[in-house]
Design a protein around this motif. Structure first.
Motif, PDB file in Angstrom:
ATOM      1  N   PRO A 272      49.645  -6.552  40.264  1.00 18.61           N
ATOM      2  CA  PRO A 272      48.874  -5.501  40.944  1.00 18.61           C
ATOM      3  C   PRO A 272      48.108  -4.564  40.004  1.00 18.61           C
ATOM      4  N   VAL A 273      48.610  -4.365  38.768  1.00 18.93           N
ATOM      5  CA  VAL A 273      47.895  -3.446  37.865  1.00 18.93           C
ATOM      6  C   VAL A 273      46.561  -4.077  37.458  1.00 18.93           C
ATOM      7  N   VAL A 274      46.600  -5.347  37.042  1.00 15.52           N
ATOM      8  CA  VAL A 274      45.362  -6.026  36.634  1.00 15.52           C
ATOM      9  C   VAL A 274      44.406  -6.107  37.819  1.00 15.52           C
ATOM     10  N   LYS A 275      44.960  -6.474  38.975  1.00 16.16           N
ATOM     11  CA  LYS A 275      44.102  -6.611  40.167  1.00 16.16           C
ATOM     12  C   LYS A 275      43.403  -5.268  40.471  1.00 16.16           C
ATOM     13  N   ALA A 276      44.203  -4.184  40.394  1.00 12.95           N
ATOM     14  CA  ALA A 276      43.622  -2.861  40.691  1.00 12.95           C
ATOM     15  C   ALA A 276      42.559  -2.500  39.647  1.00 12.95           C
ATOM     16  N   LEU A 277      42.814  -2.875  38.394  1.00 15.23           N
ATOM     17  CA  LEU A 277      41.818  -2.573  37.343  1.00 15.23           C
ATOM     18  C   LEU A 277      40.497  -3.294  37.618  1.00 15.23           C
ATOM     19  N   THR A 278      40.596  -4.551  38.062  1.00 18.93           N
ATOM     20  CA  THR A 278      39.336  -5.279  38.332  1.00 18.93           C
ATOM     21  C   THR A 278      38.612  -4.639  39.526  1.00 18.93           C
ATOM     22  N   GLU A 279      39.397  -4.067  40.446  1.00 20.04           N
ATOM     23  CA  GLU A 279      38.750  -3.480  41.630  1.00 20.04           C
ATOM     24  C   GLU A 279      38.002  -2.184  41.311  1.00 20.04           C
ATOM     25  N   VAL A 280      38.494  -1.427  40.304  1.00 18.41           N
ATOM     26  CA  VAL A 280      37.773  -0.182  39.969  1.00 18.41           C
ATOM     27  C   VAL A 280      36.688  -0.406  38.913  1.00 18.41           C
ATOM     28  N   THR A 281      36.688  -1.584  38.303  1.00 19.86           N
ATOM     29  CA  THR A 281      35.684  -1.845  37.257  1.00 19.86           C
ATOM     30  C   THR A 281      34.288  -1.865  37.890  1.00 19.86           C
ATOM     31  N   PRO A 282      33.383  -0.996  37.435  1.00 17.82           N
ATOM     32  CA  PRO A 282      32.097  -0.894  38.139  1.00 17.82           C
ATOM     33  C   PRO A 282      31.090  -1.996  37.805  1.00 17.82           C
ATOM     34  N   TYR A 283      31.210  -2.603  36.633  1.00 23.75           N
ATOM     35  CA  TYR A 283      30.232  -3.629  36.228  1.00 23.75           C
ATOM     36  C   TYR A 283      30.865  -4.445  35.102  1.00 23.75           C
ATOM     37  N   ILE A 284      30.302  -5.609  34.816  1.00 22.86           N
ATOM     38  CA  ILE A 284      30.713  -6.315  33.586  1.00 22.86           C
ATOM     39  C   ILE A 284      29.465  -6.826  32.869  1.00 22.86           C
ATOM     40  N   ARG A 285      29.637  -7.040  31.573  1.00 24.13           N
ATOM     41  CA  ARG A 285      28.593  -7.694  30.785  1.00 24.13           C
ATOM     42  C   ARG A 285      29.218  -8.878  30.065  1.00 24.13           C
ATOM     43  N   TYR A 286      28.413  -9.932  29.884  1.00 22.25           N
ATOM     44  CA  TYR A 286      28.930 -11.151  29.254  1.00 22.25           C
ATOM     45  C   TYR A 286      28.745 -11.103  27.739  1.00 22.25           C
ATOM     46  N   HIS A 287      29.785 -11.515  27.017  1.00 18.55           N
ATOM     47  CA  HIS A 287      29.687 -11.602  25.559  1.00 18.55           C
ATOM     48  C   HIS A 287      30.233 -12.948  25.079  1.00 18.55           C
ATOM     49  N   PRO A 288      29.359 -13.949  24.932  1.00 17.34           N
ATOM     50  CA  PRO A 288      29.824 -15.245  24.418  1.00 17.34           C
ATOM     51  C   PRO A 288      30.310 -15.100  22.983  1.00 17.34           C
ATOM     52  N   ASN A 289      31.369 -15.847  22.663  1.00 13.47           N
ATOM     53  CA  ASN A 289      32.048 -15.682  21.379  1.00 13.47           C
ATOM     54  C   ASN A 289      31.539 -16.684  20.337  1.00 13.47           C
ATOM     55  N   PHE A 290      30.819 -16.171  19.363  1.00 12.72           N
ATOM     56  CA  PHE A 290      30.297 -17.023  18.273  1.00 12.72           C
ATOM     57  C   PHE A 290      30.952 -16.628  16.958  1.00 12.72           C
ATOM     58  N   SER A 291      31.131 -17.611  16.086  1.00 15.55           N
ATOM     59  CA  SER A 291      31.599 -17.294  14.733  1.00 15.55           C
ATOM     60  C   SER A 291      30.863 -18.192  13.747  1.00 15.55           C
ATOM     61  N   CYS A 292      31.016 -17.884  12.457  1.00 15.39           N
ATOM     62  CA  CYS A 292      30.445 -18.767  11.428  1.00 15.39           C
ATOM     63  C   CYS A 292      31.086 -20.134  11.589  1.00 15.39           C
ATOM     64  N   SER A 293      30.281 -21.212  11.490  1.00 18.36           N
ATOM     65  CA  SER A 293      30.870 -22.540  11.674  1.00 18.36           C
ATOM     66  C   SER A 293      31.773 -22.901  10.501  1.00 18.36           C
ATOM     67  N   GLY A 294      31.590 -22.247   9.386  1.00 21.59           N
ATOM     68  CA  GLY A 294      32.466 -22.484   8.231  1.00 21.59           C
ATOM     69  C   GLY A 294      32.166 -21.423   7.196  1.00 21.59           C
ATOM     70  N   PRO A 295      32.962 -21.371   6.129  1.00 16.98           N
ATOM     71  CA  PRO A 295      32.710 -20.339   5.123  1.00 16.98           C
ATOM     72  C   PRO A 295      31.431 -20.614   4.338  1.00 16.98           C
ATOM     73  N   LEU A 296      30.780 -19.585   3.871  1.00 20.63           N
ATOM     74  CA  LEU A 296      29.610 -19.741   2.999  1.00 20.63           C
ATOM     75  C   LEU A 296      30.073 -20.207   1.618  1.00 20.63           C
ATOM     76  N   ASP A 297      29.207 -20.926   0.905  1.00 24.23           N
ATOM     77  CA  ASP A 297      29.585 -21.381  -0.434  1.00 24.23           C
ATOM     78  C   ASP A 297      29.686 -20.223  -1.414  1.00 24.23           C
ATOM     79  N   THR A 298      28.871 -19.216  -1.207  1.00 26.75           N
ATOM     80  CA  THR A 298      28.905 -18.049  -2.104  1.00 26.75           C
ATOM     81  C   THR A 298      28.492 -16.811  -1.324  1.00 26.75           C
TER      82      THR A 298
END
Ligand SMILES: Cc1cc2nc3c(=O)[nH]c(=O)nc-3n(C[C@H](O)[C@H](O)[C@H](O)COP(=O)(O)OP(=O)(O)OC[C@H]3O[C@@H](n4cnc5c(N)ncnc54)[C@H](O)[C@@H]3O)c2cc1C
Length: 441
Positions: A272-298
């Protein structure tokens, strides 16, 4: 190009690309040096941050305190809850506490994990940088390193020259792209649904935890926390197969407007706490998760250019540590530069000394960042494998995993000054002299 026509030839000119957390922190540190001129070039036309939350761990908080930024990390600006745990893990259905990440060795109140509205953290940092040194509307599109210096080219056609350039321009770094054109980012398949709003909206929710909470579910998680200045944040999200050409959310862009009904639908069977939180949330924005595909050489290019923060090692935000990493990178670079160019130096450092400083910075920070990237990629791959094999986690496995917590003291309590002394070869052990190292330089 006439690098000698600089109005203050005796000073070292440092161009910082990007006025984010890393760039501002570096500028704050270097502005105290009477023989260094810093200029920040920022692509945005005004200084502001997206409406999302950000956590700083003991590592980043300690570093900001070393820089005298107590107003930035104050209880007014950020939220520490009861200050007893970095994170509390709860069960998605029952809301019971399954595990906590307790700091191993954090005694000071100001060093306890703190959560901010990104705009409040960023805005307070910006107050400590002289306004004239920030040039807005300056998107870097090219960088050329020659013997006498660095030439930076901007999208508006203008160019500038400097002795050292620092790419602090984040995940989609233009500096990195110019220097490592083949470099790629990787989508993990996760998209966060984020919202930040006034805390008055949650006050009537029964049993709302005082501390930040991460509810773990079989397929996804939900995070909520109070933030400084009476704000509140929720973060939900989904993970899909990033290799599926028809995957949901494949085409959403960073900070796109989202559908809050989707958040309510996805979490309607949670406690019920999570459900209630989603009910009062006025809007959302999407943030796709990107990272470096691998470490840089230098991290050092042509003796005069380096990268800090997400530009060097974006890991996609796992463990809420990107902000603190950016801050500690900036501080390590500052320590490295003043080790070859102390305020009492009679003359500018030679090119070899500049290179030594950049390499010292790299050896202070790179092993730490690469350890994290490895862990993050392994975790992301495991998540995707689970989706591809259609094998979910049992409730027992979920409880077991949460009870173990994240084991991230090595990350959140990392001491950049000690790491710097180790890289320099002057670290003298637990009771040695590292605590006053910046005073000695
Ligand atoms: C929504 C969200 C939530 C996050 N939550 C957390 C969290 O809870 N805890 C945590 O530790 N980390 C979190 N992170 C990650 C953390 O914010 C980053 O790791 C951190 O901000 C990196 O700082 P940075 O200065 O390297 O990059 P940024 O803060 O991204 O700053 C880069 C700056 O460079 C500018 N720039 C970009 N390209 C150019 C160019 N070509 N020329 C000139 N300027 C340019 C940008 O406009 C920006 O101002 C989160 C990130 C986001 C976006």
């Amino acid at each position: 190009m006439d690098f000698k026509s600089s109005p203050e030839p005796e000073k070292l000119n440092v161009a910082i690309i990007g006025a984010g957390i890393a760039g501002l922190t570096l500028a704050i540190a270097l502005e105290n040096h009477p023989l260094i001129n810093t200029t920040i070039y920022e692509k945005a036309t005004e200084l502001k941050e997206i409406g999302a939350s950000i956590a700083l761990g003991p590592n980043g908080l300690r570093t900001l305190e070393r820089l005298g930024l107590n107003d930035v990390i104050s209880d007014e600006n950020g939220y520490r809850g009861t200050g007893t745990a970095g994170m509390v893990y709860r069960h998605w259905k029952t809301n019971e506490v399954l595990g906590t990440d307790v700091h191993a060795d954090v005694k000071e109140w100001l060093h306890q994990t703190t959560r901010f509205h990104r705009g409040h953290l960023h805005g307070k940092l910006a107050e400590h940088v002289s306004r004239e040194s920030i040039k807005l509307g300056k998107k870097v599109v090219g960088i050329e390193i020659v013997e006498e210096g660095v030439t930076v080219t901007f999208a508006d056609g203008s160019i500038t020259e400097a002795d050292i350039a620092v790419g602090a321009d984040g995940l989609r770094s233009g500096v990195r792209q110019a220097l490592v054109p083949g470099f790629k980012l990787k989508w993990s398949g996760s998209v966060a649904f984020r919202s930040v709003f006034d805390a008055s909206l949650v006050e009537s929710i029964p049993d709302l935890p005082e501390d930040s909470a991460h509810w773990w579910g079989p397929e996804t998680n939900f995070f909520s926390s109070r933030l400084g200045r009476n704000m509140y944040t929720v973060v939900g999200g989904v993970t899909v197969d990033p290799d599926d050409p028809d995957a949901r959310f494949k085409d959403v862009a960073w900070d796109d407007d989202g559908d809050v009904e989707l958040l309510r639908e996805d979490y309607k069977n949670w406690n019920p706490v999570v459900k209630a939180l989603t009910e009062v949330t006025p809007y959302i924005r999407y943030h796709p998760n990107f990272s470096c595909s691998g470490p840089l050489d230098t991290w050092v290019f042509g003796d005069r250019v380096t990268l800090i923060g997400d530009a060097a090692h974006a890991h996609g935000g796992a463990y809420a540590t990107g902000g603190s990493l950016a801050i500690d990178d900036a501080y390590a670079l500052y320590l490295s530069l003043i080790s070859v160019f102390p305020v009492s130096a009679p003359e500018r450092p030679s090119l070899k000394e500049i290179r030594n400083a950049l390499e010292l910075y790299e050896s202070t920070r790179r092993p730490h960042a690469e350890k994290l990237l490895k862990i993050v990629h392994a975790g992301n791959n495991a998540k995707v494998e689970k989706i591809q094999n259609g094998k979910g986690e049992t409730d027992e496995q979920l409880r077991e995993r949460a009870a173990k917590g994240s084991n991230t003291a090595w990350l959140h309590e990392h001491d950049v000054v000690k790491a710097f002394a180790e890289a320099q070869g002057v670290y003298k052990g637990e009771n040695g002299e590292v605590s006053d190292i910046s005073a000695r330089l």
